[in-house]
Design an enzyme around this catalytic site. Structure first.
Site, short mmCIF file in Angstrom:
data_model
loop_
_atom_site.label_atom_id
_atom_site.label_comp_id
_atom_site.label_asym_id
_atom_site.label_seq_id
_atom_site.Cartn_x
_atom_site.Cartn_y
_atom_site.Cartn_z
N LYS A 81 -42.86 12.44 -25.03
CA LYS A 81 -43.09 12.86 -26.41
C LYS A 81 -41.87 13.60 -26.95
CE LYS A 81 -46.39 15.56 -29.20
NZ LYS A 81 -47.61 16.40 -29.11
N SER A 157 -51.17 15.36 -31.87
CA SER A 157 -49.85 15.00 -32.34
C SER A 157 -49.11 14.06 -31.41
CB SER A 157 -49.03 16.28 -32.55
OG SER A 157 -48.81 16.97 -31.34
N SER A 181 -53.50 18.04 -28.66
CA SER A 181 -52.58 16.95 -28.98
C SER A 181 -52.46 15.87 -27.92
CB SER A 181 -51.19 17.51 -29.30
OG SER A 181 -51.20 18.20 -30.51
#
Length: 472
Positions: A81, A157, A181
């Site tokens: 990520k 996210s 997330s």
């Protein structure tokens, strides 16, 4: 060869490469080809790193030819990520104000997956600074789309991380979790998403939300998630919260069974409003766990009140402080929804008000610790809904909530620091996956994995994959 390796587990790939039934170069090349094929539709990656991935694959093959001991992630394609540093690669945080930021060194989690033999395909998309639970979009990268339905959101996210795994590009991914997330996109994309105990996986450099943030695992199977977390976990002196204890056997716990495990089942935590179909599917999954031997007790109220204001003060206050210059001088560069909530929190609370909320957080943690004493785990729905449109920040039925508060179930356990994970528990009539959240006692990830493994055995899901017709 792409179809041969797509949707294989990380453990299957490691076995093939370590036994020399397939080369790591074949596996990684196939993953890169698949990434190229699906990326125009799904938009899961910010930055691709094909040559370093192939270099890692060539090293894996060379090591095996010399009789070296196989690393735990030997030849496994993985994504990282874009809130986590990879040396000499951009870390953009999904923000135009950080578009040129290049990391000088690997984060501990990245160093550990490299050392384990994984091959990093690139950096995946995130909502701006991890600030949104919905949408799956950022001003820098646009919208990341859900492989189960490209008109639907991956959630946030860790948007691209979930998309890359759900689409069969990588079997596992590194995400982050400051308010859900990893768990949110895992639920919306039919995956396993787990954050271990706070501090179990070291974080460095410190995030904008250092007392809430975790590096977590996203995978298609419970054992792959456990395997990845086994690699990621362990003390690192650079993280002052790092847990200085031996890492438990997460993988072994997956098959331990759940006979006589004590479960608190809370459909709402006392304040959430959830969709009827989500309630039905999650309640049915609880019945399967009861059949497996769990003792289930329904508990309507876990917290005296919704702790969202405590989370807002900590998370949005931290990110707002990091982005204060942009908020003051170039707000047009920021996601308008993110800028609005950051400004509201940063400029509306005094230092005294912030610390009073911080103290209440410690009270919340102790209340939850005592709540869990009679139980081994708490189980809830992961989300109140099964889907929302791509690019939409808040489900229409929850329009009175903000860009994170609508998720209800996940952020409380960043405030407490407990291990928490989402596992699939069924599909809606429209074909979208639904997640069940498992929360364990402090440092008791093994109980989380035992329950997750039992649910996976009762309701297998890894053989179910999204239709690819709409991706082309």
């Amino acid at each position: 060869m792409a179809t041969d390796f797509a949707y294989m587990t990380a453990l299957e790939i490691r076995h093939l490469v370590s036994s020399r039934q397939a080369s790591a170069v074949e596996v990684v090349s196939a993953a890169l080809d698949r990434l190229d094929s699906v990326e125009p539709t799904l938009n899961a990656f910010v930055t691709r790193t094909p040559e370093p991935a192939l270099q890692a694959a060539r090293k894996a093959d060379a090591d095996m030819s010399k009789g070296a001991v196989a690393g735990p992630l030997l030849g496994v394609p993985i994504s990282v990520k874009d809130l986590i540093d990879v040396a000499d690669v951009r870390t953009t945080f999904g923000s135009r104000v950080m578009a040129g930021n290049v990391a000088g060194a690997d984060a501990p989690s990245v160093s550990r997956v490299r050392a384990a033999g994984a091959c990093i395909l690139g950096k995946t998309t995130t909502t701006e600074f991890g600030c949104k639970a919905g949408g799956g979009d950022s001003p820098l990268t646009g919208i990341t789309r859900n492989p189960w339905h490209t008109g639907r959101s991956t959630g946030g996210s860790s948007a691209g991380a979930a998309a890359s795994v759900a689409a069969g590009v990588t079997p596992v991914a590194l995400g982050t979790d400051g308010g859900g997330s990893c768990r949110i996109p895992a639920a919306l994309c039919g995956l396993v998403g787990i954050k271990a105990q706070y501090g179990r996986v070291p974080v460095f450099p410190a995030s904008a939300t250092p007392s809430l943030g975790h590096v977590g695992a996203i995978a298609r199977t419970v054992r792959d998630a456990a395997h990845l977390l086994q690699v990621l976990s362990g003390f690192d002196a650079r993280d002052p919260a790092s847990v200085a204890q031996p890492v438990p056997d997460f993988v072994g716990a997956c098959g331990r069974g759940v006979a006589d495990l004590r479960v608190a089942w809370s459909p709402t935590l006392g304040y959430a409003r959830l969709n009827d179909e989500v309630r039905q599917l999650t309640t049915s999954a609880i019945g399967r766990l009861e059949d497996a031997g769990c003792h289930i007790e329904t508990v309507e109220c876990v917290f005296g009140e919704d702790p969202i204001e405590l989370w807002n003060a900590e998370f949005y206050g931290g990110v707002g402080a990091k982005l204060k210059s942009a908020l003051d001088n170039t707000p047009e560069l920021l996601d308008p929804a993110v800028a609005a909530v950051l400004g509201d929190v940063l400029y509306s609370q005094t230092v005294e008000e912030y610390f009073l909320k911080h103290f209440k957080r410690f009270d919340l943690r102790e209340r939850f610790r005592t709540f869990l004493e009679p139980y081994d785990v708490l189980i809830t729905p992961t989300l109140p809904v099964a889907e929302l449109a791509a690019g939409v920040n808040v489900p229409p039925d929850l329009a009175d909530r903000n860009i994170v508060s609508w998720v209800y179930y996940t952020y409380p356990f960043n405030l407490t620091g407990n291990p928490a994970g989402s596992v699939p528990c069924g599909f809606t009539r429209s074909g979208m996956p639904v997640g069940l959240q498992i929360v364990a006692k402090t440092l008791r990830e093994v109980d989380l994995f035992a329950v997750a493994g039992a649910l996976e055995a009762a309701l297998p899901w890894a053989h179910l994959t999204p239709s690819e017709e709409a991706w082309q």
